[in-house]
Design a protein around this motif. Structure first.
Motif: not given
Length: 248
Positions: A24-25, A56-57, A79-80, A116-118
């Motif tokens: 998905t990334d 953000a990363g 959370t990610g 952030v999720a990554k």
């Protein structure tokens, strides 16, 4: 035998979630880039949409290790995954009638959650190999790391391909398909991991540990990786949009 199985379960669970997330990334980059291209945004505008994703990363990379030490890998992983759902969900709200400035700001904000999720998700994928490998089996650790890294890089390429193919059918279908992969990964993470996995005593986790190391090799490696990842992402977010807009 039981000890070996108990070590492999978190590795398998986190690997599944991390690799599904990786697809998905990779896909979200192509979906945003090609959808913006189809809407007629300039190459510079497309490049701007990725700025907060990268920034953000960087910030998350600094704090993710500390968060993992405080709350455990399960918390950061879940959370990610949830933030990736937020990022994809926000992209459903991208409207054709918006002015360029509004659309750029909105998509950039959505991409921020993806950045952030990554790195929250990557923390689990990079850390679990060390947690499940005994100290005396460093060769096995390197094999696990190389295997997981190889899978990750391959599946990110798969994500690029899937994002490009599915968006040719429908923008909404591309978003929904990738959200489906995250929804598959979420219960795996929630049910398959112990909440204390990777957590340490809070008194042992300090911000200074992030910036101060006593291993010069680690410092040089960190600096080299900054340039490596900057060059890797630069080609995608600047030259590729300009190439798409170049005269045929």
């Amino acid at each position: 035998m039981w000890n070996t199985q108990s070590r492999l379960i978190p590795f398998a669970v986190i690997s599944i979630c991390y690799l599904l997330f990786t697809v998905t990334d990779g896909a979200i980059r192509m979906i945003v880039l090609l959808h913006a291209y189809n809407k007629g945004f300039s190459a510079l505008h497309v490049a701007l949409m990725f700025t907060l994703y990268e920034l953000a990363g960087v910030v998350t990379n600094l704090g993710a290790g500390l968060a993992g030490a405080y709350w455990g890998i399960k918390c950061t992983l879940v959370t990610g995954l949830l933030l990736q759902l937020v990022s994809y969900g926000m992209l459903f709200g991208w409207r054709d009638e918006w002015k360029d400035a509004t659309a750029i700001a909105y998509v950039t904000m959505a991409q921020m959650f993806g950045g952030v999720a990554k790195d929250l998700t990557k923390l689990g994928g990079k850390t679990v190999t060390k947690l499940v490998t005994p100290d005396e089996k460093s060769t096995q650790l390197f094999r696990l790391v190389s295997m997981l890294t190889g899978w990750k890089n391959s599946l990110k390429g798969v994500g690029y391909f899937l994002g490009s193919v599915i968006i040719a059918v429908s923008y909404e279908l591309a978003l929904a398909s990738m959200m489906g992969l995250i929804i598959i990964a979420l219960p795996v993470a929630l049910l398959g991991l112990d909440r204390d996995l990777g957590a340490t005593a809070k008194k042992n986790a300090k911000w200074s540990d992030i910036f101060i190391t006593h291993n010069p090799n680690l410092n040089w490696l960190s600096l080299a990786r900054c340039f490596l990842f900057a060059s890797r992402d630069f080609w995608f977010e600047v030259p590729l949009p300009f190439f798409l807009r170049s005269p045929s």
